[in-house]
Motif scaffolding. Structure first.
Motif, PDB file in Angstrom:
ATOM      1  N   VAL A  36       0.844  -1.200   0.000  1.00 47.08           N
ATOM      2  CA  VAL A  36       0.000   0.000   0.000  1.00 47.08           C
ATOM      3  C   VAL A  36       0.879   1.250   0.000  1.00 47.08           C
ATOM      4  N   LEU A  37       1.962   1.227   0.760  1.00 46.32           N
ATOM      5  CA  LEU A  37       2.863   2.373   0.805  1.00 46.32           C
ATOM      6  C   LEU A  37       3.735   2.474  -0.449  1.00 46.32           C
ATOM      7  N   GLY A  38       3.822   1.410  -1.215  1.00 46.28           N
ATOM      8  CA  GLY A  38       4.761   1.327  -2.322  1.00 46.28           C
ATOM      9  C   GLY A  38       4.354   2.031  -3.596  1.00 46.28           C
ATOM     10  N   HIS A  39       3.843   3.222  -3.495  1.00 49.30           N
ATOM     11  CA  HIS A  39       3.483   4.014  -4.679  1.00 49.30           C
ATOM     12  C   HIS A  39       4.032   5.420  -4.466  1.00 49.30           C
ATOM     13  N   PRO A  40       4.739   5.969  -5.450  1.00 49.62           N
ATOM     14  CA  PRO A  40       5.358   7.291  -5.264  1.00 49.62           C
ATOM     15  C   PRO A  40       4.386   8.394  -4.860  1.00 49.62           C
ATOM     16  N   VAL A  41       3.192   8.406  -5.426  1.00 48.61           N
ATOM     17  CA  VAL A  41       2.224   9.453  -5.072  1.00 48.61           C
ATOM     18  C   VAL A  41       1.782   9.296  -3.629  1.00 48.61           C
ATOM     19  N   ARG A  42       1.574   8.071  -3.198  1.00 46.62           N
ATOM     20  CA  ARG A  42       1.146   7.856  -1.806  1.00 46.62           C
ATOM     21  C   ARG A  42       2.241   8.289  -0.835  1.00 46.62           C
ATOM     22  N   ILE A  43       3.482   7.962  -1.159  1.00 45.65           N
ATOM     23  CA  ILE A  43       4.592   8.377  -0.304  1.00 45.65           C
ATOM     24  C   ILE A  43       4.674   9.899  -0.260  1.00 45.65           C
ATOM     25  N   ARG A  44       4.524  10.550  -1.410  1.00 47.04           N
ATOM     26  CA  ARG A  44       4.590  12.015  -1.447  1.00 47.04           C
ATOM     27  C   ARG A  44       3.469  12.622  -0.611  1.00 47.04           C
ATOM     28  N   VAL A  45       2.265  12.086  -0.718  1.00 47.65           N
ATOM     29  CA  VAL A  45       1.135  12.569   0.093  1.00 47.65           C
ATOM     30  C   VAL A  45       1.480  12.443   1.575  1.00 47.65           C
ATOM     31  N   LEU A  46       1.998  11.303   1.975  1.00 50.54           N
ATOM     32  CA  LEU A  46       2.326  11.086   3.386  1.00 50.54           C
ATOM     33  C   LEU A  46       3.420  12.039   3.847  1.00 50.54           C
ATOM     34  N   ALA A  52       4.488   8.954  10.281  1.00 53.32           N
ATOM     35  CA  ALA A  52       5.541   9.967  10.164  1.00 53.32           C
ATOM     36  C   ALA A  52       6.865   9.396  10.666  1.00 53.32           C
ATOM     37  N   GLU A  53       6.824   8.643  11.739  1.00 53.35           N
ATOM     38  CA  GLU A  53       8.046   8.015  12.269  1.00 53.35           C
ATOM     39  C   GLU A  53       8.599   6.991  11.277  1.00 53.35           C
ATOM     40  N   LEU A  54       7.720   6.233  10.647  1.00 56.57           N
ATOM     41  CA  LEU A  54       8.149   5.261   9.637  1.00 56.57           C
ATOM     42  C   LEU A  54       8.853   5.969   8.475  1.00 56.57           C
ATOM     43  N   LEU A  55       8.321   7.101   8.034  1.00 50.94           N
ATOM     44  CA  LEU A  55       8.937   7.853   6.939  1.00 50.94           C
ATOM     45  C   LEU A  55      10.300   8.409   7.360  1.00 50.94           C
ATOM     46  N   ARG A  56      10.414   8.888   8.599  1.00 54.43           N
ATOM     47  CA  ARG A  56      11.711   9.376   9.101  1.00 54.43           C
ATOM     48  C   ARG A  56      12.721   8.234   9.166  1.00 54.43           C
ATOM     49  N   THR A  57      12.270   7.073   9.612  1.00 54.21           N
ATOM     50  CA  THR A  57      13.147   5.898   9.670  1.00 54.21           C
ATOM     51  C   THR A  57      13.598   5.494   8.274  1.00 54.21           C
ATOM     52  N   ALA A  58      12.691   5.501   7.314  1.00 56.66           N
ATOM     53  CA  ALA A  58      13.051   5.170   5.933  1.00 56.66           C
ATOM     54  C   ALA A  58      14.092   6.151   5.401  1.00 56.66           C
ATOM     55  N   ARG A  59      13.946   7.421   5.724  1.00 61.80           N
ATOM     56  CA  ARG A  59      14.904   8.438   5.292  1.00 61.80           C
ATOM     57  C   ARG A  59      16.287   8.162   5.879  1.00 61.80           C
ATOM     58  N   ARG A  60      16.331   7.797   7.170  1.00 59.81           N
ATOM     59  CA  ARG A  60      17.615   7.476   7.812  1.00 59.81           C
ATOM     60  C   ARG A  60      18.254   6.251   7.163  1.00 59.81           C
ATOM     61  N   ILE A  61      17.458   5.219   6.905  1.00 61.19           N
ATOM     62  CA  ILE A  61      17.976   3.996   6.286  1.00 61.19           C
ATOM     63  C   ILE A  61      18.528   4.309   4.903  1.00 61.19           C
ATOM     64  N   LEU A  62      17.772   5.061   4.102  1.00 64.34           N
ATOM     65  CA  LEU A  62      18.239   5.416   2.762  1.00 64.34           C
ATOM     66  C   LEU A  62      19.515   6.243   2.813  1.00 64.34           C
ATOM     67  N   THR A  63      19.596   7.157   3.770  1.00 64.56           N
ATOM     68  CA  THR A  63      20.807   7.973   3.923  1.00 64.56           C
ATOM     69  C   THR A  63      22.010   7.085   4.218  1.00 64.56           C
ATOM     70  N   GLU A  64      21.828   6.123   5.114  1.00 62.31           N
ATOM     71  CA  GLU A  64      22.920   5.200   5.438  1.00 62.31           C
ATOM     72  C   GLU A  64      23.315   4.358   4.234  1.00 62.31           C
ATOM     73  N   LEU A  65      22.334   3.864   3.489  1.00 64.96           N
ATOM     74  CA  LEU A  65      22.626   3.051   2.307  1.00 64.96           C
ATOM     75  C   LEU A  65      23.390   3.855   1.260  1.00 64.96           C
ATOM     76  N   ILE A  66      22.945   5.064   1.019  1.00 62.62           N
ATOM     77  CA  ILE A  66      23.595   5.909   0.009  1.00 62.62           C
ATOM     78  C   ILE A  66      25.003   6.282   0.464  1.00 62.62           C
ATOM     79  N   THR A  67      25.158   6.580   1.744  1.00 60.92           N
ATOM     80  CA  THR A  67      26.481   6.903   2.275  1.00 60.92           C
ATOM     81  C   THR A  67      27.424   5.712   2.093  1.00 60.92           C
ATOM     82  N   GLY A  68      26.933   4.524   2.398  1.00 62.86           N
ATOM     83  CA  GLY A  68      27.741   3.312   2.215  1.00 62.86           C
ATOM     84  C   GLY A  68      28.103   3.092   0.761  1.00 62.86           C
ATOM     85  N   GLN A  69      27.176   3.346  -0.148  1.00 59.41           N
ATOM     86  CA  GLN A  69      27.454   3.192  -1.578  1.00 59.41           C
ATOM     87  C   GLN A  69      28.483   4.213  -2.036  1.00 59.41           C
TER      88      GLN A  69
END
Length: 115
Positions: free
Chosen positions: A17-27, A83-100
């Protein structure tokens, strides 16, 4: 009587359900507080019918709630956990990108040393 859905299956459906760009942007937009549909439309720049469809999915799963304020429909997150889930996803993505980026720098250094 139907068997209960296993937890892993329910989680997969939730992330689907969360896996759609428009839904993520809305959230993301709703993290800052309630917003009328007209503001969401202005920020997302999609057809009203497409936004309405995505909002309906989020509402059906209880992720957002809506209320009418005069001629406007206002949406907001159903709870702070999203909102906390979105913040957590942002932190995870930041760590992944930093590692890459660190790996890429290592590869470039190794390539330069090999020359």
């Amino acid at each position: 009587m139907t068997a209960p859905v296993p937890l892993y299956q329910a989680k997969a459906e939730f992330f689907r359900v969360l896996g759609h760009p428009v839904r993520i942007r809305v959230l993301e937009l709703l993290q800052d507080g309630p917003r009328p549909v007209r503001e969401l439309l202005a920020d997302i720049a999609i057809e009203p019918s497409a936004l309405s469809q995505q909002l309906a999915v989020l509402r059906r799963y209880g992720i957002v709630v809506s209320r009418r304020e005069g001629p406007s429909v206002v949406y907001e997150l159903a709870g702070g956990d999203i909102a906390e889930l979105l913040r957590t996803a942002r932190r995870i993505l930041t760590e992944l990108i930093t590692g890459q980026n660190e790996l890429l720098a290592e590869l470039r250094g190794a390539e330069a040393a090999a020359r």
